[in-house]
Design a protein around this motif. Structure first.
Motif, PDB file in Angstrom:
ATOM      1  N   ALA A   1       1.002   4.103  -2.936  1.00 44.48           N
ATOM      2  CA  ALA A   1      -0.234   4.887  -3.085  1.00 44.48           C
ATOM      3  C   ALA A   1      -0.407   5.866  -1.930  1.00 44.48           C
ATOM      4  O   ALA A   1      -0.878   7.003  -2.127  1.00 44.48           O
ATOM      5  CB  ALA A   1      -1.442   3.958  -3.172  1.00 44.48           C
ATOM      6  N   ARG A   2      -0.008   5.456  -0.722  1.00 44.03           N
ATOM      7  CA  ARG A   2      -0.129   6.362   0.420  1.00 44.03           C
ATOM      8  C   ARG A   2       0.839   7.531   0.290  1.00 44.03           C
ATOM      9  O   ARG A   2       0.535   8.653   0.705  1.00 44.03           O
ATOM     10  CB  ARG A   2       0.131   5.591   1.724  1.00 44.03           C
ATOM     11  CG  ARG A   2      -0.823   4.430   1.943  1.00 44.03           C
ATOM     12  CD  ARG A   2      -2.281   4.853   2.001  1.00 44.03           C
ATOM     13  NE  ARG A   2      -3.179   3.722   2.004  1.00 44.03           N
ATOM     14  CZ  ARG A   2      -3.523   3.028   3.082  1.00 44.03           C
ATOM     15  NH1 ARG A   2      -3.029   3.374   4.264  1.00 44.03           N
ATOM     16  NH2 ARG A   2      -4.336   2.001   2.986  1.00 44.03           N
TER      17      ARG A   2
ATOM     18  N   GLU B   1       1.809   8.793  -2.577  1.00 45.16           N
ATOM     19  CA  GLU B   1       1.198   9.679  -3.574  1.00 45.16           C
ATOM     20  C   GLU B   1       0.202  10.612  -2.895  1.00 45.16           C
ATOM     21  O   GLU B   1       0.127  11.814  -3.216  1.00 45.16           O
ATOM     22  CB  GLU B   1       0.486   8.853  -4.650  1.00 45.16           C
ATOM     23  CG  GLU B   1       1.419   8.083  -5.582  1.00 45.16           C
ATOM     24  CD  GLU B   1       2.016   8.957  -6.671  1.00 45.16           C
ATOM     25  OE1 GLU B   1       1.655  10.149  -6.739  1.00 45.16           O
ATOM     26  OE2 GLU B   1       2.839   8.444  -7.447  1.00 45.16           O
TER      27      GLU B   1
ATOM     28  N   ASP C   1       0.816  -1.220   0.000  1.00 48.03           N
ATOM     29  CA  ASP C   1       0.000   0.000   0.000  1.00 48.03           C
ATOM     30  C   ASP C   1       0.850   1.271   0.000  1.00 48.03           C
ATOM     31  O   ASP C   1       0.337   2.357  -0.292  1.00 48.03           O
ATOM     32  CB  ASP C   1      -0.899   0.051   1.245  1.00 48.03           C
ATOM     33  CG  ASP C   1      -1.893  -1.097   1.315  1.00 48.03           C
ATOM     34  OD1 ASP C   1      -2.315  -1.564   0.238  1.00 48.03           O
ATOM     35  OD2 ASP C   1      -2.248  -1.511   2.432  1.00 48.03           O
TER      36      ASP C   1
ATOM     37  N   HIS D   1     -10.692   8.311   0.697  1.00 46.91           N
ATOM     38  CA  HIS D   1      -9.935   7.594  -0.326  1.00 46.91           C
ATOM     39  C   HIS D   1      -9.478   6.178   0.063  1.00 46.91           C
ATOM     40  O   HIS D   1      -9.314   5.329  -0.818  1.00 46.91           O
ATOM     41  CB  HIS D   1      -8.699   8.414  -0.737  1.00 46.91           C
ATOM     42  CG  HIS D   1      -9.015   9.690  -1.423  1.00 46.91           C
ATOM     43  ND1 HIS D   1      -9.374  10.822  -0.732  1.00 46.91           N
ATOM     44  CD2 HIS D   1      -9.035  10.015  -2.745  1.00 46.91           C
ATOM     45  CE1 HIS D   1      -9.594  11.815  -1.604  1.00 46.91           C
ATOM     46  NE2 HIS D   1      -9.388  11.343  -2.816  1.00 46.91           N
ATOM     47  N   PHE D   2      -9.288   5.934   1.368  1.00 42.67           N
ATOM     48  CA  PHE D   2      -8.693   4.676   1.771  1.00 42.67           C
ATOM     49  C   PHE D   2      -9.497   3.898   2.809  1.00 42.67           C
ATOM     50  O   PHE D   2      -9.099   2.787   3.175  1.00 42.67           O
ATOM     51  CB  PHE D   2      -7.278   4.903   2.326  1.00 42.67           C
ATOM     52  CG  PHE D   2      -6.323   5.508   1.337  1.00 42.67           C
ATOM     53  CD1 PHE D   2      -5.984   4.856   0.178  1.00 42.67           C
ATOM     54  CD2 PHE D   2      -5.766   6.756   1.587  1.00 42.67           C
ATOM     55  CE1 PHE D   2      -5.098   5.413  -0.732  1.00 42.67           C
ATOM     56  CE2 PHE D   2      -4.879   7.331   0.691  1.00 42.67           C
ATOM     57  CZ  PHE D   2      -4.551   6.658  -0.480  1.00 42.67           C
TER      58      PHE D   2
END
Length: 359
Positions: free
Chosen positions: A300-301, A303, A297, A354-355
């Motif tokens: 993406a985190r 980003e 993960d 988002h998560f």
């Protein structure tokens, strides 16, 4: 074997640098129950922490008494050569900027010690961070998460954070003649800061050096007598710091590696936001990587971290520089945007949108 937590196994996080930024990141990520390793290869001065900084420190669970601070209630600007008042700002009269709250002035060593306590004390939230002294990183594989040390050791990490200050940045030309007086330690210590033009060959001098009282007196002899006497009272060590600003970088991240703090947005002190940006970066990355986050993960985190923090860090970087040359830039609207920014709440909302459910 890694200690299990309610959200799954903790990540292994390596932080390069154990100054304010590195320790703040360690506090933030420790609170998410990750295993934090600090690699370290500070000097004491006053630091101004504005309202947005205090929001992050409260999230970290700091003890205000340990900072021995003095309320930051405003600014008075004097002419360094004529001695007269040029500008007076009383933050108590500007609730739109502060939200009715106050920042504080304190010694850098006091906030550093408090962060060290929050990061490494056995009784804190999450496993204590471990500090490795004398560890110099000579090679980093940002995608694979590998650090090679000068002694040949190789460290594997799920996440690497670079927070090693301003040692590799550029110096803009400035024509400054400014004196700053910062009360701290409950008002029993006054930190004196004088800004001046440094005409030395920058390739032959470090960004931080020791100066003698005689050198200070000679360099600043044009200051008004009411301030000049402060310099004569100086005691060693007197630190000569160069004010530096970093050009805007195309990216702050690469693979599973991120840069935080002065490493990416070194700025001038004209907005008093250097520490705030450091703590906001640290809080943001911690909120984006809660316990239960998986190794895959991380990109993406990061980003998300960059999308949240890069615009804010670059705003402060750019505006702090322009405030020295464009008087019209000194607008209260800008300070309102910066001081009322709550990095913790903004990041929590972003994470939820988002998560949420991904961990």
């Amino acid at each position: 074997m890694a200690e299990r937590t309610p959200g799954g196994p903790p990540l292994c996080i390596a932080i390069i640098g154990a100054g304010l930024c590195g320790l703040a990141a360690a506090v933030s990520l420790r609170r998410q129950y990750h295993r934090v390793e600090l690699m370290n290869k500070e000097i004491g001065a006053a630091i101004s922490m504005q309202v947005n900084t205090m929001c992050v420190l409260e999230y970290f669970g700091y003890n205000k008494d340990n900072l021995q601070g003095v309320d930051f209630v405003g600014i008075i600007n004097f002419s360094s050569t004529r001695g007269e008042v040029k500008e007076m700002i009383n933050l108590k009269d500007l609730p739109d900027i502060t939200g009715g709250r106050m920042g504080i002035n304190c010694l850098r060593t006091d906030i550093h010690n408090e962060l060290k306590h929050l990061a490494m004390d056995e009784n804190g939230v999450g496993p204590p961070a471990r500090l490795h002294l004398g560890q110099e990183v000579v090679l980093c594989d940002p995608v694979e998460g590998k650090l090679t040390m000068k002694n040949g050791e190789i460290h594997d990490a799920d996440l690497i954070i670079g927070s090693d200050g301003i040692h590799r940045v550029t110096l803009p030309e400035q024509r400054l003649g400014v004196l700053g007086l910062h009360p701290c330690r409950h008002g029993n210590v006054i930190n004196v800061v004088a800004d001046h033009t440094d005409d030395r060959d920058q390739d032959k001098h470090a960004w931080s050096e020791i100066a003698t009282v005689e050198e200070v007196v000679e360099q600043l002899k044009h200051f008004h007598p009411r301030y000049f006497n402060f310099f004569k009272l100086g005691e060693q060590p007197i630190i000569q710091w160069q004010l530096r600003a970093l050009p805007l970088l195309p990216t702050w991240i690469n693979g599973r590696t991120a840069l935080l703090g002065d490493t990416v947005h070194t700025t001038l002190p004209t907005l008093g936001q250097g520490a705030a940006m450091v703590f906001e970066d640290a809080a943001t990355i911690g909120c984006l990587i809660p316990m239960g986050t998986h190794r895959e993960d991380i990109p993406a985190r990061l980003e998300a971290y960059q999308s949240l923090r890069k615009p804010q860090g670059e705003l402060v970087n750019r505006e702090s520089l322009e405030q020295t040359t464009i008087p019209s830039k000194r607008a209260q609207e800008l300070r309102t945007v910066i001081h009322r920014y709550d990095a913790v709440e903004i990041t929590k909302k972003y994470f939820k949108d988002h998560f949420e459910g991904a961990t």
